[in-house]
Scaffold this active site. Sequence first.
Site, PDB file in Angstrom:
ATOM      1  N   ASP A   1       6.124  -2.346   1.428  1.00 42.90           N
ATOM      2  CA  ASP A   1       5.246  -2.208   2.592  1.00 42.90           C
ATOM      3  C   ASP A   1       4.607  -0.830   2.586  1.00 42.90           C
ATOM      4  OD1 ASP A   1       4.698  -3.627   5.464  1.00 42.90           O
ATOM      5  OD2 ASP A   1       4.689  -1.452   5.646  1.00 42.90           O
TER       6      ASP A   1
ATOM      7  N   LYS B   1       8.226   1.203   7.212  1.00 42.67           N
ATOM      8  CA  LYS B   1       8.817  -0.096   7.551  1.00 42.67           C
ATOM      9  C   LYS B   1       9.785  -0.587   6.485  1.00 42.67           C
ATOM     10  CE  LYS B   1       5.106  -1.757  10.507  1.00 42.67           C
ATOM     11  NZ  LYS B   1       3.985  -2.705  10.657  1.00 42.67           N
TER      12      LYS B   1
ATOM     13  N   ASN C   1      -3.427  -9.185   5.559  1.00 44.21           N
ATOM     14  CA  ASN C   1      -4.851  -9.167   5.203  1.00 44.21           C
ATOM     15  C   ASN C   1      -5.129 -10.154   4.080  1.00 44.21           C
ATOM     16  OD1 ASN C   1      -5.043  -7.518   2.420  1.00 44.21           O
ATOM     17  ND2 ASN C   1      -3.359  -6.743   3.654  1.00 44.21           N
TER      18      ASN C   1
ATOM     19  N   CYS D   1      -3.717 -23.922  -5.235  1.00 40.58           N
ATOM     20  CA  CYS D   1      -3.375 -22.530  -4.980  1.00 40.58           C
ATOM     21  C   CYS D   1      -4.133 -22.010  -3.753  1.00 40.58           C
ATOM     22  CB  CYS D   1      -3.665 -21.673  -6.217  1.00 40.58           C
ATOM     23  SG  CYS D   1      -5.404 -21.268  -6.461  1.00 40.58           S
TER      24      CYS D   1
ATOM     25  N   CYS E   1      -7.733 -22.603  -3.773  1.00 48.47           N
ATOM     26  CA  CYS E   1      -8.156 -23.981  -3.505  1.00 48.47           C
ATOM     27  C   CYS E   1      -8.378 -24.149  -1.996  1.00 48.47           C
ATOM     28  CB  CYS E   1      -7.106 -24.969  -3.991  1.00 48.47           C
ATOM     29  SG  CYS E   1      -6.938 -25.014  -5.784  1.00 48.47           S
TER      30      CYS E   1
ATOM     31  N   CYS F   1      -5.110  -9.718  13.756  1.00 50.68           N
ATOM     32  CA  CYS F   1      -4.248  -9.517  14.920  1.00 50.68           C
ATOM     33  C   CYS F   1      -4.745  -8.328  15.730  1.00 50.68           C
ATOM     34  CB  CYS F   1      -2.818  -9.257  14.473  1.00 50.68           C
ATOM     35  SG  CYS F   1      -2.181 -10.530  13.392  1.00 50.68           S
TER      36      CYS F   1
ATOM     37  N   CYS G   1      -6.436 -21.340 -10.361  1.00 49.84           N
ATOM     38  CA  CYS G   1      -5.401 -22.241 -10.890  1.00 49.84           C
ATOM     39  C   CYS G   1      -5.936 -23.228 -11.917  1.00 49.84           C
ATOM     40  CB  CYS G   1      -4.648 -22.944  -9.765  1.00 49.84           C
ATOM     41  SG  CYS G   1      -5.554 -24.215  -8.886  1.00 49.84           S
TER      42      CYS G   1
HETATM   43 ZN   LIG Z   1      -6.582 -23.110  -7.096  1.00 46.48          ZN
END
Ligand SMILES: [Zn+2]
Lengths: 81, 343
Positions: B62, B88, B133, B173, B176, B190, B248
């Site tokens: 992190d 963190k 993100n 993936c 996709c 957020c 992928c």
């Molecule tokens: Zn893919």
Amino acid sequence: MKIRINNREQEISDQASLIEVVRLVRSTTADDPMLKAIRQRTGDDHISYLVNGKVVAPQEYETTPVKEGDEVRWIHPAFGG
Amino acid sequence: MPNAKDAIDARYSRHCRLPELGRGGQERLLSSRILIVGCGALGAAIASLAARAGVGSLRIVDRDFVDLGNLQRQALFDEDDVAERLPKAEAARRKLARINSGIAIEAIVADAGPDNIEEFIRDVDLVLDGTDNAETRYVINDACLKRGIPWIYGGVVGVRGLVMSIMPAAGPCFRCLYPEPPAPGNMPTCDTLGVLATVPSLVAALQTTEALKILTGATPAPGVLTVDPWQMQFQAIDLKRRDDCPACVRREYAFLDQGRTSRALRLCGRDMVQISPPEPTHIDLEALQRTLAAAGRVSNNGYLLEFMADDCELVVFRDGRVLVKRISDLSVARAIYARYLGA
Ligand SMILES: [Zn+2]
């Protein structure tokens, strides 16, 4: 003709393309607090549209046909953590 | 002196009794190694669940430190961590070590990106997404597909979330689902929309469940699950591979292969900009403390240095990253970075 949008049967005009579905979703979610806030802040709702399990790129909404019995899903954005 | 079997039975008896896991499943968890990228609301909840469940080795990466605004939803952290300004990853490691001393926990304070992700995933069985993100998720997707490592995407914003297990051999993936990343700064976070405290916990529990299944040889859920606990609506969505998916299908890893340049980005949930150095570096915080003392107030807790001047407030990490606080304009943040860090 009848298609399914997020698992609910909906009537849309024959020979429609995905853009008609997108417009329909935009109007039915016009009062959704989160999507409303996203549209106001970013100028777009960042919803992803899938036709029969495959994601369609925004530039292909107008040219992607929707047929009787098709399964359209839309997914809200979620890139926070 | 209890033997290892008795120790497993005593601590993990509820898992051992589960027909879905049994002692064999528990032993597999104890010999598993996972990476958790990001330790905010999602990552901290995942880390807590995985440590209690007895996943044998956790690596937590992190880039941030604990802030008061995190306590509304981020498991593991408390007001002492805020007062100490602990990173963190380190705060999580300390708590987790008290929760389960029988597992190995490694804390890394760094910004996972194309230059270091392959090092972090090299020896793990699985990667859990605790990031905040889109950018980092594209990098994780590329790296995990390239190395054949399963990863579990989880995302939240507002009152909603998504979960998806990505199995490199089978697809689909992340690309996709999201073929191209959103334009920087044009994505709801957020930060701008808020997030309901329970949503990250819910998504993290689903992600960790997928991880426990994959690690013990069970079949992960196909497709995407969307959750909206405010409306109590859950949708399991069948997602197919895109025939032209660059990641992928074509095996092109554009996000992993991109050269790293100095980057500036706004952090989720904070009125703050992070500037990353163009290359991994190591900053001597004590030397910097002496340099900056002439220009403002400086403090240094060994993990990070805080600097306050009339015009700005900075947090500098040992890996060279700088947080420019109370600034949301990227170019203003870059200018402040250049002024005090000289880059
Ligand atoms: Zn893919």
